[in-house]
Design an enzyme around this catalytic site. Structure first.
Site, mmCIF file in Angstrom:
data_model
loop_
_atom_site.group_PDB
_atom_site.id
_atom_site.type_symbol
_atom_site.label_atom_id
_atom_site.label_comp_id
_atom_site.label_asym_id
_atom_site.label_seq_id
_atom_site.Cartn_x
_atom_site.Cartn_y
_atom_site.Cartn_z
ATOM 1 N N SER A 36 0.822 -1.205 0.000
ATOM 2 C CA SER A 36 0.000 0.000 0.000
ATOM 3 C C SER A 36 0.857 1.256 0.000
ATOM 4 C CB SER A 36 -0.944 -0.037 1.204
ATOM 5 O OG SER A 36 -0.731 1.075 2.042
ATOM 6 N N LYS A 37 0.437 2.197 -0.818
ATOM 7 C CA LYS A 37 1.178 3.439 -0.983
ATOM 8 C C LYS A 37 1.297 4.178 0.350
ATOM 9 C CE LYS A 37 0.668 7.500 -3.862
ATOM 10 N NZ LYS A 37 -0.041 8.086 -4.978
#
Ligand code: GLU
Length: 551
Positions: free
Chosen positions: A294-295
């Protein structure tokens, strides 16, 4: 003129170019049969995703291993998500990691005969294809506002119907020509929608990674052109990959669900669709399972991370190969010194079920890559990295170039070279003690050696220090010093009869190590001294004598 041709003329100004003209302008590429043409098609959002590099590397290998060609197209249709300079940053990052494109967007402009390679510069082409689709009855204008689309959705929800713009729910699918003319005349904005076949049959596609896929046919009248005339991904993908003569489309598995739309549009235009290869998601192991990277949570998802932390590009590339083909590691064991480009990369051996990204594993690969690099090259790489990201390191590493190279070479000549250099920031903190401006005493004396005792040991060591002694005689002298001061020459002896000694030789060397490196742990002490040079060794011993005197 048919009604549809009139509609096309009403909606889109005629550039004078037809699809046939574009076919002639972008002819099939003069490559041997079967040579793959692949592309990387990133969106310049400012965030450069590890997945970009992962996919790009597979594209690159596929093309270059098989006599094909690899190009870069910038998908800049979403102006809202674009940030200034993002395309340039992207090109720079890909170049840093050693990806070489044969054509497309480059730092100095575009090269290649199939451009333009930035989608915003291809507006006329999309419009010309859209005009022809409309004239063939395959597309129509839709004037629905956001509110109207919301109403449709609410009715679908109430009726328990599938969401979307399709079939009887597609309000503007069959607007009367006069009505369309009136709305266009009033300047009402419209999107251009695909006229999907009713009751589309299931599609079968052979995916290069997943094998045979059977997917439900598309019935959605998806948007081809947005109201500003900019194409959606779907439309741009079909038009661009057709006219750029892409043979293999490698893209993330998030596109699988729109594959039926793409196949349908290709077929309706009478074009052959490319060979699709949907790459797996990058996953991360977490307590209890795996999850998508996840960013927000995982800085390592951004390519910047690897540059900032100072990973050697070769390490990142080599690691990605281990993720791409599970037999890479085995190949590497059998070919320890071969360039990684010699590994026979294969699509068929790419897993389809999520690639598990593991920083620890990258670190292991990185250690091996750096251990195999000539020390001079490692030193150059480090200086380069520091110049961009770590000014403190850059200052000392540039002031003492030779010294850095000698430090990096410690323990590397052996058959089993040391593998403790991993990446820039780690190496900087690991090696900082060598440099006077950065040197501090970080650890404490061994528990069993008090300050006065340490002072005595250091004074004797310093007085007898012979910088010219080889490793063996140096160590023999150290053991003598230990014995004279009541320490066992061998840890084993101390363990057997601790009551006879103050400690063992390791405690004595720990005191010296602390003086020279400020730490409990360091590379081989004799080598450290040799690399530091006699003056520096003597200065540090002297400084430590002062220091413990104040404890
Ligand atoms: N611009 C798309 C993306 O970044 C490209 C996908 C593709 O390779 O077709 O996701």
């Amino acid at each position: 003129m048919t009604e549809q041709a009139k509609l096309a003329a009403l909606l889109f100004p005629n550039s004078g170019r037809s699809i046939a003209d574009y076919e002639a302008l972008y002819p099939p590429r003069p490559l041997p049969a079967g040579a793959p043409v692949t592309r990387l098609a990133p969106s310049p959002t400012g965030f450069i995703h590890l997945g970009n590099l992962y996919g790009a590397f597979a594209d690159e290998r596929l093309a270059h291993q098989n006599g094909g060609l690899f190009f870069l197209r910038i998908e800049d249709t979403d102006e809202k998500r674009e940030t200034a300079g993002a395309a340039e940053a992207l090109i720079g990052a890909l170049d840093y990691f050693g990806l070489r494109f044969d054509e497309g967007v480059t730092a100095g402009g575009e090269t290649g005969a199939y451009g333009p390679y930035r989608q915003r510069r291809r507006a006329e082409l999309y419009r010309d294809v859209a005009r022809e689709l409309t004239a063939r009855g395959l597309a129509y204008p839709c004037f629905c506002t956001e509110d109207e689309l919301g109403e449709i959705r609410a009715s679908q929800e109430a009726a328990g119907a599938n969401f979307g713009y399709y079939g009887l729910w597609a309000r503007h699918r069959n607007l009367a020509p006069g009505e369309i003319e009136r709305r266009v005349g009033r300047g009402e904005p419209f999107t251009l929608r695909w006229r999907a076949p009713a009751a589309a049959a299931a599609v079968t596609v052979q995916d290069g990674i997943r094998g045979r896929l059977v997917l439900p046919g598309n019935e959605q009248d998806i948007v081809l052109l947005k109201s500003n005339g900019i194409p959606t991904y779907h439309f741009a993908h079909v038009v661009d990959d057709h006219f750029m003569r892409t043979t293999h489309v490698l893209r993330g598995e998030e596109w699988l669900s729109s594959l039926p739309v793409h196949v349908q549009i290709f077929a309706a235009l009478g074009w052959e669709h490319p060979f699709y290869c949907h790459t797996p998601l990058l996953l991360k192991a977490e307590a209890g399972g795996k999850r998508k990277l996840s960013k927000r949570k995982d800085p390592e998802l951004g390519l910047d991370f690897y540059r900032r932390e100072g990973y050697h590009p070769r390490a990142v590339r080599e690691y990605l190969l281990t993720l791409l083909n599970s037999d890479y590691e085995e190949w590497r064991l059998g070919h320890p010194t071969a360039p990684m480009e010699e590994f026979p990369f294969s699509l068929a051996r790419m897993g389809s079920s999520g690639a598990l990204f593991d920083l620890q594993k990258l670190n292991d690969v990185s250690k091996n890559v750096l251990a195999a690099l000539p020390p001079g090259e490692t030193a150059d790489f480090l200086r380069h990295w520091a110049g961009d990201w770590q000014p403190e390191a850059a200052a000392v590493w540039t002031a003492e170039r030779e010294y850095l190279a000698a430090i990096v070479a410690i323990g590397r000549r052996e058959a089993n070279p040391r593998k403790d250099l991993v990446y820039g920031t780690q190496i900087f903190s690991f090696l900082r003690f060598f440099f006077d401006p950065l040197f501090t005493i970080e650890d404490a004396l061994p528990d069993n050696v008090g300050a006065t005792e340490a002072r005595g040991l250091l004074a004797q060591y310093s007085a007898r220090y012979d910088h010219a002694a080889d490793k063996e005689s140096w160590f023999a002298a150290l053991k003598r010093l230990a014995a004279e001061n009541g320490y066992a020459e061998k840890p084993r002896d101390y363990k057997k009869q601790p009551e006879l000694y103050k400690g063992h030789v390791g405690d004595v060397s720990a005191v010296i190590r602390l003086a020279l490196s400020g730490r409990k742990n360091s590379p081989d002490l004799w080598e450290v001294q040799q690399v530091m040079g006699e003056d520096r060794v003597r200065r540090r011993l002297e400084a430590m004598i002062q220091y413990v005197g104040q404890l």
